[in-house]
Motif scaffolding. Sequence first.
Motif, PDB file in Angstrom:
ATOM      1  N   PRO A  91       0.827  -1.213   0.000  1.00  0.00           N
ATOM      2  CA  PRO A  91       0.000   0.000   0.000  1.00  0.00           C
ATOM      3  C   PRO A  91       0.862   1.264   0.000  1.00  0.00           C
ATOM      4  N   LEU A  92       1.553   1.518  -1.091  1.00  0.00           N
ATOM      5  CA  LEU A  92       2.438   2.674  -1.139  1.00  0.00           C
ATOM      6  C   LEU A  92       2.091   3.572  -2.319  1.00  0.00           C
ATOM      7  N   GLY A  93       2.617   4.769  -2.265  1.00  0.00           N
ATOM      8  CA  GLY A  93       2.575   5.674  -3.403  1.00  0.00           C
ATOM      9  C   GLY A  93       4.009   6.001  -3.754  1.00  0.00           C
ATOM     10  N   TYR A  94       4.315   6.139  -5.056  1.00  0.00           N
ATOM     11  CA  TYR A  94       5.695   6.367  -5.454  1.00  0.00           C
ATOM     12  C   TYR A  94       5.721   7.497  -6.476  1.00  0.00           C
ATOM     13  N   VAL A  95       6.539   8.490  -6.210  1.00  0.00           N
ATOM     14  CA  VAL A  95       6.720   9.563  -7.190  1.00  0.00           C
ATOM     15  C   VAL A  95       8.143   9.448  -7.720  1.00  0.00           C
ATOM     16  N   PHE A  96       8.254   9.233  -9.025  1.00  0.00           N
ATOM     17  CA  PHE A  96       9.566   9.012  -9.624  1.00  0.00           C
ATOM     18  C   PHE A  96      10.241  10.335  -9.941  1.00  0.00           C
ATOM     19  N   ALA A 156       1.596  13.628 -11.115  1.00  0.00           N
ATOM     20  CA  ALA A 156       2.156  12.363 -10.630  1.00  0.00           C
ATOM     21  C   ALA A 156       2.046  12.264  -9.108  1.00  0.00           C
ATOM     22  N   ILE A 157       2.224  13.393  -8.418  1.00  0.00           N
ATOM     23  CA  ILE A 157       2.096  13.380  -6.963  1.00  0.00           C
ATOM     24  C   ILE A 157       0.641  13.105  -6.576  1.00  0.00           C
ATOM     25  N   ALA A 158      -0.287  13.759  -7.265  1.00  0.00           N
ATOM     26  CA  ALA A 158      -1.707  13.526  -6.979  1.00  0.00           C
ATOM     27  C   ALA A 158      -2.077  12.071  -7.251  1.00  0.00           C
ATOM     28  N   ARG A 159      -1.519  11.500  -8.326  1.00  0.00           N
ATOM     29  CA  ARG A 159      -1.805  10.109  -8.675  1.00  0.00           C
ATOM     30  C   ARG A 159      -1.338   9.166  -7.576  1.00  0.00           C
ATOM     31  N   ALA A 160      -0.159   9.484  -7.000  1.00  0.00           N
ATOM     32  CA  ALA A 160       0.365   8.631  -5.927  1.00  0.00           C
ATOM     33  C   ALA A 160      -0.482   8.765  -4.659  1.00  0.00           C
ATOM     34  N   LEU A 161      -1.014   9.971  -4.425  1.00  0.00           N
ATOM     35  CA  LEU A 161      -1.809  10.185  -3.214  1.00  0.00           C
ATOM     36  C   LEU A 161      -3.216   9.607  -3.349  1.00  0.00           C
ATOM     37  N   ALA A 162      -3.713   9.534  -4.594  1.00  0.00           N
ATOM     38  CA  ALA A 162      -5.117   9.151  -4.814  1.00  0.00           C
ATOM     39  C   ALA A 162      -5.402   7.719  -4.373  1.00  0.00           C
ATOM     40  N   VAL A 163      -4.371   6.886  -4.266  1.00  0.00           N
ATOM     41  CA  VAL A 163      -4.594   5.506  -3.812  1.00  0.00           C
ATOM     42  C   VAL A 163      -4.563   5.421  -2.287  1.00  0.00           C
ATOM     43  N   GLN A 164      -4.510   6.567  -1.609  1.00  0.00           N
ATOM     44  CA  GLN A 164      -4.455   6.611  -0.143  1.00  0.00           C
ATOM     45  C   GLN A 164      -3.392   5.654   0.391  1.00  0.00           C
ATOM     46  N   ALA A 166      -0.281   3.933   2.479  1.00  0.00           N
ATOM     47  CA  ALA A 166       0.133   3.941   3.879  1.00  0.00           C
ATOM     48  C   ALA A 166       1.520   4.551   4.019  1.00  0.00           C
ATOM     49  N   LEU A 167       2.215   4.682   2.892  1.00  0.00           N
ATOM     50  CA  LEU A 167       3.571   5.238   2.882  1.00  0.00           C
ATOM     51  C   LEU A 167       3.780   5.892   1.519  1.00  0.00           C
ATOM     52  N   LEU A 168       4.265   7.123   1.530  1.00  0.00           N
ATOM     53  CA  LEU A 168       4.534   7.812   0.265  1.00  0.00           C
ATOM     54  C   LEU A 168       6.042   7.880   0.054  1.00  0.00           C
ATOM     55  N   LEU A 169       6.496   7.388  -1.097  1.00  0.00           N
ATOM     56  CA  LEU A 169       7.922   7.398  -1.422  1.00  0.00           C
ATOM     57  C   LEU A 169       8.145   8.398  -2.547  1.00  0.00           C
ATOM     58  N   MET A 170       9.081   9.311  -2.350  1.00  0.00           N
ATOM     59  CA  MET A 170       9.350  10.317  -3.376  1.00  0.00           C
ATOM     60  C   MET A 170      10.838  10.306  -3.696  1.00  0.00           C
ATOM     61  N   ASP A 171      11.160  10.015  -4.963  1.00  0.00           N
ATOM     62  CA  ASP A 171      12.553   9.916  -5.381  1.00  0.00           C
ATOM     63  C   ASP A 171      12.952  11.192  -6.113  1.00  0.00           C
ATOM     64  N   GLU A 172      13.529  12.130  -5.407  1.00  0.00           N
ATOM     65  CA  GLU A 172      13.955  13.407  -5.971  1.00  0.00           C
ATOM     66  C   GLU A 172      12.915  13.949  -6.955  1.00  0.00           C
ATOM     67  N   PRO A 173      11.723  14.223  -6.470  1.00  0.00           N
ATOM     68  CA  PRO A 173      10.671  14.617  -7.412  1.00  0.00           C
ATOM     69  C   PRO A 173      10.949  15.951  -8.099  1.00  0.00           C
ATOM     70  N   LEU A 174      11.902  16.715  -7.591  1.00  0.00           N
ATOM     71  CA  LEU A 174      12.171  18.022  -8.197  1.00  0.00           C
ATOM     72  C   LEU A 174      13.449  18.034  -9.022  1.00  0.00           C
ATOM     73  N   ALA A 175      14.206  16.934  -8.978  1.00  0.00           N
ATOM     74  CA  ALA A 175      15.558  16.955  -9.548  1.00  0.00           C
ATOM     75  C   ALA A 175      15.560  17.207 -11.050  1.00  0.00           C
TER      76      ALA A 175
ATOM     77  N   THR B 128       3.566   0.321  -8.894  1.00  0.00           N
ATOM     78  CA  THR B 128       3.337   1.143  -7.697  1.00  0.00           C
ATOM     79  C   THR B 128       1.891   1.632  -7.646  1.00  0.00           C
ATOM     80  N   LEU B 129       1.155   1.457  -8.742  1.00  0.00           N
ATOM     81  CA  LEU B 129      -0.262   1.836  -8.757  1.00  0.00           C
ATOM     82  C   LEU B 129      -1.147   0.596  -8.704  1.00  0.00           C
TER      83      LEU B 129
END
Lengths: 373, 225
Positions: A91-96, A156-164, A166-175, B128-129
């Motif tokens: 149950p995670l969200g991932y922002v690449f 992409a951040i909203a997409r990761a959050l939309a699945v609610q 339990a843990l949000l992982l963000m890999d240098e989302p601004l790089a 991941t989705l």
Amino acid sequence: MPTNQQAQVSAAIETDQIHARFRVDYPDFSLDVDLDLPGQGVTALFGHSGSGKTTLLRLIAGLMRVPNGHLSVNGRIWQDSETFLPTHQRPLGYVFQEASLFPHLNARRNLEYGMKRTANAMDPAALRDVIDLLGIAHLLDRRPHQLSGGERQRVAIARALAVQPALLLMDEPLAALDLKRKYEILPYLERLHDALEIPVLYVSHSPDEVARLADTVVLMEQGRALAVGPIAEVFSRTDLPLAQDQDASALIECTIAGHDDRDALTRVAFAGGCLWLGRLERPVGATVRARIHARDVSLALVEPASSTILNILPARIQELREIEQAQVLIRLAVGDDPATSLLARITRHSCVRLGLQVGQPVFAQVKTVALMD
Amino acid sequence: MGFSDADLQAIWLTLRLASLVTLLLLLIGTPIAWWLARTRSRWKGPVGAVVALPLVLPPTVLGFYLLVAMGPNGPVGQFTQWLGIGLLPFTFWGLVVASVFYSMPFVVQPIQNAIEALGERPLEVAATLRAGPWDRFFTVVLPLARPGFLTAAILGFAHTVGEFGVVLMIGGNIPGATRVVSVQIFDYVEAMEYGEAHWLAASMVIFSFLVLLALYTLNPNQRKF
């Protein structure tokens, strides 16, 4: 019954944690970590490229698999000797790092992709809140190639959050964004930080981003965790490369204590003292994070009677450390109990001339205070 | 003049063969292409080379070995006899099997290229989705690699329509069972019936042109053979 309550509290603490233990041994790269991370707030995995922070994130997501790893998130086992949940069951969200929207779907369908596959996805009202928070309502019918890099990353951040998750992982989302886009998206991340109740692991090599967003820092170097702790503590540890850097700074959590309308100033209070800043349009009681660079702090033995410097804080020397270029890094404590740490970077020449020693009371003159949110 | 009944029979047989072979190739070739595109195994090279062999081998060589393998003493032949379906050479199904081998690279390589170009990232994002492996294939790989699959299907079909040497080796020249268009043209030329040969040959030229035109119009940016 107090004992029962205590038992409940300690059980709650144990499940409110992320435990990650991984060991990777490749000829050209190794990772060896055993971390207990808080089950809430933003934890930055911070270090240079090649320090293993992205690898650690991918191991936590299950995108990479190594034997003998152990991972539990808020009481649930994701990996141990018997279990390995594949990524799509975590149950995670991932922002690449780079824009990762599906090019064959418009922004709305990208958002819905994960929601359709999640039993407890966001309800429409909550989704609307996220869409508003990230400012993407007007972009939903566009295809990814019609969006700017910053807009894509917000979707992409909203997409990761939309699945609610339990843990949000963000890999240098601004790089992958240029400086202008970065500053366009940072405020959204700061708002997220305040609104989110789930733990976030945020990979970054930028001290500025980490200073703005993180509550806890894991300082990574060559596949090891050099330090783990609250951000203010890790940033002001003089034995770490972070504090010895040119950009070293101390972070101070402040609350707005009052405004001086005549001089257009705002007074903020922190544990052990207070600072004057240029007028802030924030209500009294609001919290802000102040960043004070070590190079912007000078020391005096007696209180300077006539100075243009606004913030002069009585402090005590906690630690002296000689660093390169004949400079000395000094950690100061402002106030008694609780005290707040401040860093000062001065020349060895001045240090010797003033005869500075641990325990000595001094006056810290703060030239500039940067606000982080 | 026009198509004779024998011509129509040959055309119908050819279309049936090519459609069936294309379908089978998409089913068999996709997993092979998937594996070749993503594996780090040391067998990638050898397997890729075997798949590509029909590109360089004379059709007679391929046909010869297939004939031997499917013959009464060959392993495939013994197996088909054990199954009770007899021997495959000089039957329609023998042609199907041979054509699957012969056209394999034309299906595998475009799909493999498309999957390689896609990379790992979209699949990781889908995972991941919450998308499982099959879900990822149908909702991410298939739509994003569609041009590759389209190219593969068209090339596989067209190449099967155009084969000749393998057909002669395996299938011979049995009307309604193995006499495809290319063999029919060969028969006309042998019998010096150039008029009849022209009709079929010109049809093949037009057909091939239209297929390639469709390929280049539908996939303007895709790598071609």
